[in-house]
Every structure is written in C-alpha cells, then in structure tokens.
Design a protein around this motif. Structure first.
Motif, short mmCIF file in Angstrom:
data_model
loop_
_atom_site.label_atom_id
_atom_site.label_comp_id
_atom_site.label_asym_id
_atom_site.label_seq_id
_atom_site.Cartn_x
_atom_site.Cartn_y
_atom_site.Cartn_z
N UNK A 1 0.84 -1.21 0.00
CA UNK A 1 0.00 0.00 0.00
C UNK A 1 0.87 1.25 0.00
N UNK A 2 2.05 1.18 0.62
CA UNK A 2 2.96 2.31 0.59
C UNK A 2 3.40 2.61 -0.83
N UNK A 3 3.69 1.56 -1.61
CA UNK A 3 4.08 1.75 -3.00
C UNK A 3 2.95 2.32 -3.83
N UNK A 4 1.73 1.87 -3.56
CA UNK A 4 0.56 2.43 -4.26
C UNK A 4 0.42 3.91 -3.92
N UNK A 5 0.62 4.27 -2.66
CA UNK A 5 0.53 5.68 -2.26
C UNK A 5 1.56 6.53 -2.99
N UNK A 6 2.77 5.98 -3.15
CA UNK A 6 3.81 6.70 -3.88
C UNK A 6 3.36 6.95 -5.32
N UNK A 7 2.87 5.93 -5.97
CA UNK A 7 2.47 6.07 -7.37
C UNK A 7 1.32 7.07 -7.54
N UNK A 8 0.32 6.97 -6.68
CA UNK A 8 -0.82 7.88 -6.78
C UNK A 8 -0.39 9.33 -6.55
N UNK A 9 0.52 9.53 -5.59
CA UNK A 9 0.99 10.88 -5.30
C UNK A 9 1.76 11.46 -6.48
N UNK A 10 2.62 10.65 -7.08
CA UNK A 10 3.41 11.13 -8.22
C UNK A 10 2.51 11.38 -9.43
N UNK A 11 1.57 10.48 -9.66
CA UNK A 11 0.65 10.66 -10.79
C UNK A 11 -0.14 11.95 -10.65
N UNK A 12 -0.56 12.26 -9.43
CA UNK A 12 -1.35 13.48 -9.19
C UNK A 12 -0.50 14.73 -9.34
N UNK A 13 0.80 14.61 -9.03
CA UNK A 13 1.67 15.79 -9.03
C UNK A 13 2.20 16.14 -10.41
N UNK B 1 8.79 11.44 -19.11
CA UNK B 1 8.63 10.19 -19.85
C UNK B 1 7.14 9.85 -19.93
N UNK B 2 6.77 9.18 -21.00
CA UNK B 2 5.40 8.70 -21.11
C UNK B 2 5.21 7.56 -20.11
N UNK B 3 4.24 7.70 -19.21
CA UNK B 3 4.08 6.76 -18.10
C UNK B 3 2.72 6.06 -18.17
N UNK B 4 2.72 4.76 -17.97
CA UNK B 4 1.49 3.99 -17.75
C UNK B 4 1.51 3.49 -16.31
N UNK B 5 0.50 3.87 -15.53
CA UNK B 5 0.41 3.40 -14.14
C UNK B 5 -0.46 2.15 -14.12
N UNK B 6 0.03 1.09 -13.53
CA UNK B 6 -0.71 -0.17 -13.51
C UNK B 6 -0.86 -0.66 -12.07
N UNK B 7 -2.09 -0.97 -11.70
CA UNK B 7 -2.39 -1.51 -10.37
C UNK B 7 -3.14 -2.83 -10.58
N UNK B 8 -2.74 -3.86 -9.87
CA UNK B 8 -3.32 -5.17 -10.12
C UNK B 8 -3.31 -6.02 -8.85
N UNK B 9 -3.99 -7.16 -8.91
CA UNK B 9 -4.14 -8.02 -7.73
C UNK B 9 -3.36 -9.32 -7.89
N UNK B 10 -3.37 -10.11 -6.83
CA UNK B 10 -2.86 -11.49 -6.86
C UNK B 10 -1.40 -11.60 -7.30
N UNK B 11 -0.52 -10.88 -6.59
CA UNK B 11 0.90 -11.00 -6.91
C UNK B 11 1.55 -12.12 -6.10
N UNK C 1 1.72 -3.07 -21.36
CA UNK C 1 3.04 -3.41 -20.82
C UNK C 1 4.17 -3.04 -21.78
N UNK C 2 3.84 -2.51 -22.93
CA UNK C 2 4.87 -2.11 -23.88
C UNK C 2 5.60 -0.89 -23.35
N UNK C 3 6.93 -0.93 -23.34
CA UNK C 3 7.68 0.22 -22.84
C UNK C 3 9.17 -0.01 -22.88
N UNK C 4 9.91 1.01 -22.49
CA UNK C 4 11.37 0.93 -22.47
C UNK C 4 11.91 0.53 -21.10
N UNK C 5 11.08 0.71 -20.06
CA UNK C 5 11.57 0.50 -18.69
C UNK C 5 10.38 0.42 -17.75
#
Length: 262
Positions: free
Chosen positions: A2-14, A20-30, A50-54
């Motif tokens: 959940x901490x990692x999700x919080x980081x991503x949501x905060x950066x996406x909002x900011x 870089x062109x960014x795709x944010x992906x959130x998923x279950x069952x890891x 999932x196509x990307x350079x990194x």
C-alpha cells in the motif's frame, strides 16, 4: 505494498506532464500461484499496456533500488504408507515417519550464493507445509510436504526444476508452482538513468517479483519502493513514512521535466 501504491498515486497526481510517457498499472494477486497473477492477466488481455522501455515495480525495497529477482517453484512430495490400528503398529506402515529422510535432506541443504551481473543472490530450499494423519489411533498412510525453492536468476525455470528433482531424487514430487527469475539488467541505459536519478547503491532482490514478468517481454525493470523487505510477513510488518516520501521524491526527480528539476 500500500505504501508503493501511495507513492504512485501521489506522483501521478503531481505530474501533469511527466518527462517520460508513463502507464500506471495496479493489479491483484501478486503473491499467489503464477497462473492467478494479475499482471499476467493484463499481459494476456491487454499486452499493449506493458509495452515500454523500462518498468519500476514499487515493491518494498527500503527505498533503494533492488535489481532482478529470484525465481520460485513449489513441489509437493507425497509419501505413502499403510493404514492400521495404532495398537497393531506392525500391521501398517507410517507415512509420516518416512518424512524424516526428506526433512533431513532439506535441513542439510547449503544455500548457493551466486553473483549475477554484479549482485550476489542467496538461494533457499525449505519445507513450507506438512500434512498427514487420519486419527489419534490410526497409523497414517499418507503424508505430503510442500517444498519451496527460491533460485538465483542465473538458473532458468527448467534448470531449477531439474535441480530440485535431482536433489530430492527418490521422492514422488509434483510441481505445483513455477515462476522464472530475472537478471538485474542494471547496465541497460534506461536503468542506468533511473539509478542516477534516484541515487543510492543497488542490491539484489531476494524474492520473486513481477520484474520477471517484464523481463519475459524484453522490458528492463527494477524494484523500488517503501517498506523493509526483511519485515515482510512478520508480526510487526510496517512501512516507515519517511520511505514513502523518499520514494515519491525520487520518482518526481526522475519524471519531472528538466526545467522543473533545474
């Protein structure tokens, strides 16, 4: 996580216009069997996402970059005996007692610690569950033991399976889960740029993560997120707030337009 999700949501909002062109992906069952993995489902149904350079996986890493990941597999060893009344032991065969040889072999295992692309991994081979017995007055005719092998990314999935079957030769083994690891790939240009932006000294990822999923499709990836991986699944598992802020700020440095960084 959940901490990692919080980081991503905060950066996406900011960042309205990231460098870089960014795709944010959130998923279950890891942390389940590979076939139920949410990112695998995305790869099958919408591979273009999932196509990307990194890729950056916000796995708990203590706010430092961890390269690659171990592979993981599970096998179930089945030991068979003969049921009988416990008052007439000689008429049966105790399957649980036969587990001793397998457990002794596992306890004698010396973990391999190979270096892979400049990072040293630490393998593990453990019994993770055991089941057997019918009743308090019955000699058990069946015992099953689940064994988990965490292997360094210098082995392929097939090589890891072959190694386990050889090490536990003589036992009836059923493969119940398998996921390949991923080499660090920190020498790739995109990874080098990310390392320069976030700073710190990289280390290996002890555990399986979805960097392996990206490695399968040719996309270099790293693990970078808040939370101490040594606390994973512990009774006192927690995520320090400063690491959430540290990871957020690092991703902002990496993704912000150059004029904003200046």
């Amino acid at each position: 996580m959940k901490g990692g999700v919080a980081v991503q949501l905060s950066v996406a909002a900011a960042l309205a216009d990231p460098r870089h062109d960014v795709t944010w992906i959130f998923y279950d069952n890891e942390e389940v069997e590979a076939e139920r993995n949410g990112l695998l489902r995305i790869a099958r149904q919408q591979p273009e996402l999932l196509a990307g350079d990194f890729a950056v996986l916000c796995e708990p890493t203590g706010a430092v970059v961890e390269g690659g990941c171990q592979g993981t597999l599970r096998v179930r060893a089945t030991l068979r005996g003969k049921a009988a009344h416990s008052a007439r032991t000689w008429m049966g065969h105790n399957a649980i007692h036969d587990a001793g040889e397998l457990l002794t072999r596992l306890a004698a295992y010396v973990p391999a610690q190979p270096w892979v692309d400049g990072l040293q991994y630490h393998e593990g081979l453990n019994a993770v569950s055991i089941s057997g017995g019918i009743a308090g007055n019955v000699i058990p005719d069946l015992c099953t033991i689940d064994v988990n092998y965490r292997f360094a990314p210098d082995k392929s999935a097939d090589e890891a399976v072959a190694w386990v079957r050889d090490y536990l030769s003589g036992f009836d083994l059923e493969l119940t889960d398998l996921a390949a690891g991923a080499r660090p790939g920190l020498d790739r240009p995109a990874a080098a740029e990310f390392l320069a932006a976030v700073g710190g000294e990289e280390r290996p990822k002890h555990g399986w993560t979805d960097v392996a999923r990206f490695a399968e499709v040719g996309v270099p990836a790293v693990n970078f997120g808040p939370g101490d991986p040594a606390k994973a699944h512990a009774d006192d598992e927690f995520c320090p707030a400063w690491q959430v802020y540290s990871c957020r700020d690092a991703l902002l440095r990496w993704l912000s337009p150059e004029e904003e960084i200046a």
